[in-house]
Design a protein around this motif. Structure first.
Motif, PDB file in Angstrom:
ATOM      1  N   ASP A 154     -82.981   6.776  -2.359  1.00  0.00           N
ATOM      2  CA  ASP A 154     -84.144   6.747  -3.267  1.00  0.00           C
ATOM      3  C   ASP A 154     -85.288   7.592  -2.722  1.00  0.00           C
ATOM      4  OD1 ASP A 154     -82.930   5.262  -5.154  1.00  0.00           O
ATOM      5  OD2 ASP A 154     -83.734   3.326  -4.452  1.00  0.00           O
ATOM      6  N   ASN A 211     -86.823  10.879  -4.476  1.00  0.00           N
ATOM      7  CA  ASN A 211     -88.250  10.991  -4.826  1.00  0.00           C
ATOM      8  C   ASN A 211     -88.852  12.276  -4.271  1.00  0.00           C
ATOM      9  OD1 ASN A 211     -88.326   8.654  -6.295  1.00  0.00           O
ATOM     10  ND2 ASN A 211     -88.937   7.369  -4.546  1.00  0.00           N
ATOM     11  N   THR A 234     -81.110  14.999  -7.671  1.00  0.00           N
ATOM     12  CA  THR A 234     -81.810  13.700  -7.689  1.00  0.00           C
ATOM     13  C   THR A 234     -81.058  12.706  -8.570  1.00  0.00           C
ATOM     14  OG1 THR A 234     -83.208  14.378  -9.536  1.00  0.00           O
ATOM     15  CG2 THR A 234     -84.106  14.718  -7.343  1.00  0.00           C
ATOM     16  N   ALA A 280     -80.097   9.202  -7.131  1.00  0.00           N
ATOM     17  CA  ALA A 280     -80.693   7.981  -7.707  1.00  0.00           C
ATOM     18  C   ALA A 280     -80.328   7.896  -9.180  1.00  0.00           C
ATOM     19  CB  ALA A 280     -82.214   8.025  -7.519  1.00  0.00           C
ATOM     20  N   ASP A 317     -79.945   5.603 -11.184  1.00  0.00           N
ATOM     21  CA  ASP A 317     -80.588   4.584 -12.017  1.00  0.00           C
ATOM     22  C   ASP A 317     -82.036   4.945 -12.357  1.00  0.00           C
ATOM     23  OD1 ASP A 317     -78.302   3.122 -11.968  1.00  0.00           O
ATOM     24  OD2 ASP A 317     -78.882   1.969 -10.184  1.00  0.00           O
ATOM     25  N   GLU A 318     -82.472   6.090 -11.914  1.00  0.00           N
ATOM     26  CA  GLU A 318     -83.862   6.487 -12.173  1.00  0.00           C
ATOM     27  C   GLU A 318     -83.916   7.344 -13.441  1.00  0.00           C
ATOM     28  OE1 GLU A 318     -87.538   6.572 -12.331  1.00  0.00           O
ATOM     29  OE2 GLU A 318     -86.805   5.579 -10.502  1.00  0.00           O
ATOM     30  N   TRP A 321     -85.296  11.262 -13.500  1.00  0.00           N
ATOM     31  CA  TRP A 321     -84.534  12.429 -13.041  1.00  0.00           C
ATOM     32  C   TRP A 321     -83.578  12.947 -14.122  1.00  0.00           C
ATOM     33  CZ3 TRP A 321     -88.093  13.065 -10.210  1.00  0.00           C
ATOM     34  CH2 TRP A 321     -88.481  12.253  -9.147  1.00  0.00           C
TER      35      TRP A 321
END
Lengths: 556, 543
Positions: free
Chosen positions: A60, A64, A89, A93, A95-96, A99
């Motif tokens: 994560d 970021n 990214t 990550a 689940d973000e 991105w």
């Protein structure tokens, strides 16, 4: 619904465990970027490297940092590099939402709509309620003519926001593509109810009307689009992610772009702030310094303008436009020696610049050196035979030398060589109108009529003046009304009616109105001259003229 | 049966081994290098040209070549310091594998064209049967009148010496009075003396785009009948819409047998000027659906090809665009109304990542379906090329799209000559070796002109038609239709965009040994030729 659900289900499959970050180097082109942007990108890149060293297992944190760099790459139009970084990214990550969403936008800017569509699908898998992701997914599907997908996306968006004009426009475009013109019209009219300023909706509505054979209605809609920027998509949502991208656009070009928009909106002070920011970003950006000087002059800050021009010349001593402008300012200060010296430098710096020769001519004419002015205008015309300021300057110089007829002949000759000649016809007609006697006035009228001038205020003014001089007062008044109609409503305001009547009734009142409206005075004066010179009318009481019998101007 | 199969296999192998287009630049003696005059200032005009014309200047039955040149642009540069454009004669040469070679005859031709060249248009201006040239420049244009004895004279009048930045031009008989009128597209109000460096988003100096300058007014000149022209830009209505014009082609878009005009504008809505039959034109592209893309946005239109791509008997439009836009095809419904067919025809995706300029419709394999070739070259710096020290880092490969019964497929991978990256701009086509198929000439900015010989078209049956007016010149604007179950057609024209001129002879592939050909002259009655043979050109005077 099922189709999108299936796609989302696939997108939501659990990804494999992320492998360590492979950080790509910064774009090759960054070497040529302006220092502030280069530093910004380098520091963000270094931050990613640092994180990769210190916490290589923290996906994560890595995402970021890398996403932060990618947003800046995106902001500065390094779309390919930004897309690669956002893709990384996404992997780090998954689940973000951001991105995937950024990836969709970034790759869309490269023109790859399939990849963009995949990005937005992945974003929706993370946040199925995201209206921006849904709408952009639908837009990209529509772009690829996947009409069923796009329709599903827009319909779901409308369920979330029943007032979303973007979705209505999308549905209209889909219906149009399917040849369902009446359905398209219904969607698009609804879209325009919510967003009357939407060019895509209006354009598509016109095509829907065209499809129904309603060509004149279609044409009427399209007329409203003329001169418009035809912006692609007007979104119906706030987009904090893209706002972040815009906030990082701090380069010279971004500031200059904002300055241009501010100037177009008449916001000189805002434009000045933006240009000053541009110069801070790139102190060697001499065109911006020149524009700053122009704005400072416009704002009455003359000394600062001169200082800015002098700074510019330290960077670019041969910038002829700046030298010519300083020459003009020196002449205004009655420092004629310095003015001439600066103008000589301007010409030496760019002897092929017709603009500099025009400036030189204007300067000479302003100080009464008419022969010198003529030479300068001639030089400009050798370089650019149809340069209108040079033609007008030469005609004015000839007129001031008492060679009105030569000026008239010259203007006629140049008019014949120019397709875009409204300004010359107007100038020629004005010149003729300044000559005594009815002959030149009649010639001016014939000229204006023959030229079939577009209904610009200046052209209408000339026509009105020529008509008045030749006794056609009713028609003249109608053209004057056209002038006033063409002026921005805010400038006309409460004095409009006064102007309409005042121009025919009293010279003084008409003049006052003309000043207030900032319309050219020449024709206003001429307009009233026949009244004043009329044998049957006292110059001091023109309101007694028989022309007052006119009940109202007729539409030309 | 077995023999047939073997022959088919052999045929396939042969096609695999031989690219359809082969570079014969050196072999044919073509040695032309464009000079864009760049000195590092990134003047806008230096990346826009050049074009070229394939035309038979000496009426000996083969195509000669006019090549537009640039030269120094810097403020101190004098026009005399620029190299002239070049005129090359096509000479038969049996010792060459091409069968011909180019001979530079610029010096003896009288042509001394030293403007900063953009493009060229070809037409018989004075009705003597010879092809004359109108050369467009960044600066004053020139009319070169063909004397008919192998030489040209400068017949530029003040009216025609358009001082604006001109790009493409085309001849047409818009008033159907039997002589050729002239339309010139102008670009933007840019002058070297007003040059201001543009920046990219990261602040690096970059070539400017059209949005940095005001658009110009295009021009229309009417031929008075004696080879002289009057400017009718105002009375015709053309004056009403300034635009950043780069490409122009004349065609009858609405089927009323009057020449209309389509103008490709850069980052502005395109123009469709519909001939009103009274000396005026009405701009109707928005209503016609060919001004902007399907979402209503103007695109950076540059090159332009007009042809009957879908074989429905009317003139469709294809345009090249920037790398982040798709190229666009507008399908005509026959009445002059268009629909965006880019995706349906498979033309969108292959163009992504490439910035297209010159383009042409050509049936390179004579299968009866018109293919598309595109000359590509970026307008913004490609960083990877910049770091190698390339002074013009805008190089891209070109593109060949094969029309497979209405759906296009990129086959550039079969043509190594098109995979070479260069800054290509103008492109023209013509049957240089008179074997019934189109050769391709690509003009590269600050680079060589490349000639690609067609190796496949002559294998298929074709019908060639050379439609002539009463003076023996090409009867521009006329149409030739090859009858059949699904007829296909082509228009006699020299105007080709971008900035170029093409072979006016019509070739129609997919022919048989005896064909029915319908002729639709721009003036006069339709004719029908029955039993027209294939494999040769038919010279048909219709004047």
């Amino acid at each position: 619904m099922k189709r999108l659900a299936a796609i989302l289900a696939l997108a939501a499959c659990a990804p494999p465990e992320p492998s360590p970050l492979e950080l790509a180097p910064l774009p090759i082109g960054i070497a040529e970027a302006e220092p502030s942007i280069r530093r910004d990108l380098e520091s963000r890149h270094a931050a990613v490297e640092s994180t990769a060293k210190t916490t290589p297992a923290n996906a994560d944190a890595l995402a970021n940092r890398l996403g932060d760099l990618a947003i800046s790459l995106f902001a500065h139009n390094y779309f390919a590099e930004a897309s690669a970084a956002f893709d990384e990214t996404r992997r780090l990550a998954p689940d973000e939402f951001a991105w995937h969403y950024y990836y969709g936008h970034s790759v869309r800017r490269t023109g790859d709509m399939e990849a963009a569509s995949n990005g937005f699908v992945a974003a929706l898998a993370v946040d199925p309620h995201s209206l921006p992701a849904r709408l952009w997914w639908a837009e990209t599907r529509l772009h690829r003519e996947a009409l069923d997908d796009a329709e599903e996306g827009f319909r779901l968006a409308l369920e979330q926001d029943p007032h979303c004009g973007q979705a209505m426009t999308g549905l209209g475009r889909i219906a149009l593509s399917r040849g369902r013109y009446e359905a398209a019209e219904a969607h698009l009219r609804e879209a325009l109810e919510h967003r009357p300023d939407s060019p895509p909706a209006r354009y598509t509505l016109a095509l829907a009307l065209r499809g129904q054979g309603r060509l004149e209605e279609a044409r009427a809609e399209l007329e409203q689009l003329r001169g418009d920027n035809h912006s692609l998509i007007i979104t119906c949502f706030e987009d904090p992610w893209m706002r972040e991208v815009r906030s990082r656009q701090t380069g010279t070009r971004a500031h200059e772009g904002r300055a241009i928009r501010a100037r177009e909106e008449g916001l000189a002070a805002t434009a000045l702030v933006e240009l000053q920011a541009a110069v801070r970003a790139n102190p060697h950006r001499y065109p911006a310094r020149f524009d700053i000087a122009g704005l400072l002059l416009q704002l009455g800050r003359r000394d600062e303008a001169i200082a800015e021009l002098e700074k510019l010349l330290e960077i670019r001593p041969d910038y002829s436009a700046a030298l010519a402008l300083l020459a003009r300012l020196a002449a205004e200060d009655n420092d004629l020696a310095r003015s001439e010296q600066l103008m000589a430098l301007a010409i030496a710096a760019d002897p092929q610049s017709e603009q500099v020769h025009v400036a030189s001519g204007d300067l000479a004419r302003g100080s009464g050196r008419l022969r010198e002015a003529l030479s300068a205008y001639d030089r400009a015309l050798e370089i650019a035979p149809t340069l209108i300021p040079a033609i007008l300057g030469k005609a004015a110089a000839l007129t001031e030398l008492g060679q009105g007829e030569a000026a008239s002949r010259f203007l006629k000759e140049r008019r014949d060589r120019l397709p875009t000649k409204t300004a010359l016809v107007v100038a020629h007609a004005q010149l003729l109108l300044s000559m005594p006697g009815s002959g030149p006035a009649a010639e001016a009228l014939a000229l204006a009529r023959e030229a079939n001038l577009p209904p610009t205020p200046a052209a209408a003014e000339v026509l009105a003046a020529a008509l008045a001089r030749t006794g056609s007062f009713e028609e003249a008044a109608a053209w004057q009304r056209r002038v006033l109609d063409a002026l921005p409503a805010g400038r006309v305001g409460a004095v409009r009616h006064q102007a309409m009547s005042g121009r025919l009734e009293r010279f003084e009142q008409g003049e006052a109105v003309a000043v207030e409206l900032d319309v050219p005075m020449l024709s206003t004066e001429l307009f009233f001259e026949p009244l004043a010179n009329s044998a049957s009318v006292s110059p001091t009481h023109p309101e007694q003229a028989p022309e007052r019998q006119v009940t109202g101007p007729q539409t030309p | 049966m077995a023999v047939a199969v073997l022959q088919a296999v052999a045929g396939c192998r042969s096609r695999e081994a031989t690219p359809p287009l082969v570079d014969v630049t050196v072999e044919s003696g073509l040695a032309f290098d464009h000079d864009n005059g760049m000195i590092g200032e990134r003047y806008f005009s230096e990346v826009v040209g050049p074009g070229a014309a394939l035309f038979d200047y000496d009426r000996d039955g083969d195509l000669d070549l006019y090549l537009v040149q640039g030269g120094p642009l810097a403020p101190e540069a004098h026009p005399g310091s620029r190299p002239s454009d070049s005129l090359l004669r096509n000479d038969h040469d049996a010792s060459k594998t091409t069968g011909f070679r180019w001979v530079d005859i610029t010096g003896s031709s009288g042509i001394d064209a030293r403007g900063y060249g953009m493009g060229v248009a070809v037409g018989d201006v004075d009705g003597d049967g010879d092809a004359d040239l109108y050369v467009t420049n960044f600066g004053s244009n020139q009319l070169w009148m063909n004397r008919g004895d192998g030489t040209f004279e400068d017949a530029t009048t003040p009216t025609l010496a358009e001082p604006r930045w001109s790009t493409s031009a085309t001849f047409l008989d818009y008033d159907l009075d039997g002589d050729l009128d002239l339309f010139g597209a102008n670009y933007v109000e840019y002058r070297i003396s007003q040059h201001r460096p543009c920046l990219n988003a990261a602040g690096a100096v970059e070539y400017c785009g059209p949005a940095s300058y005001a658009p110009e007014t295009d021009r229309l000149w009417r031929n008075r009948g004696d080879g002289t022209f009057e400017d009718v830009t105002g009375v015709s209505g053309i004056i009403d819409h300034p635009g950043s014009g780069l490409g122009v082609i004349s065609a009858d878009f609405n089927g009323d047998r009057r020449p209309d005009l389509y103008v490709a504008n850069d980052l502005m809505p395109n123009f469709l000027w519909i001939n009103q039959k009274d000396g005026t034109f009405r701009e109707d592209a928005l209503l016609a659906g060919c001004a902007v893309n399907e979402s209503g946005a103007p695109e950076a239109s540059m090159g332009l090809a007009v042809a009957d791509f879908d074989r429905d008997g009317d003139e469709d439009v294809f345009m090249t665009h920037l790398d982040t836009e798709t190229n666009t095809a507008y399908a005509n419904d026959g009445s002059g109304l268009f629909e965006d067919a880019s995706n349906e025809w498979g033309l969108s995706v292959p163009s992504l990542g490439l910035t297209g300029f010159g383009t042409a419709a050509l049936d390179f394999d004579n299968d009866g379906w018109l293919d598309i070739i595109i000359a590509n070259g970026a307008v913004k710096t490609i960083a990877d090329q910049r770091v190698t020290g390339d002074p013009l880092p805008l190089r891209e490969p070109n593109l060949l799209l094969h029309n497979e019964a209405g759906r296009f497929r990129a086959i550039t991978d079969q043509v190594p000559a098109l995979q070479v990256k260069d800054v290509s701009r103008g492109l023209t086509t013509g049957d240089i070796d008179n074997d019934g198929d189109d050769e391709v000439l690509i003009l590269n900015n600050a680079g060589p002109a490349n000639l690609l010989l067609n190796e496949v078209g002559q294998r298929a049956a074709w019908v060639g038609v050379d439609l002539l007016d009463s003076h023996g010149a090409a009867m521009l604007g006329s149409r030739v239709i090859l009858a059949g179950e699904r007829p296909h057609s082509s228009t006699v024209r020299t105007g080709l965009s971008y900035c170029s001129a093409t072979d006016p002879r019509v070739r129609l592939g997919g022919a048989t040994s005896a064909n029915t050909v319908e002729l639709v002259p721009v003036r006069g009655l339709r004719r029908r030729l029955v039993g027209a043979p294939s494999g040769r050109y038919l010279r048909i005077p219709l004047g």
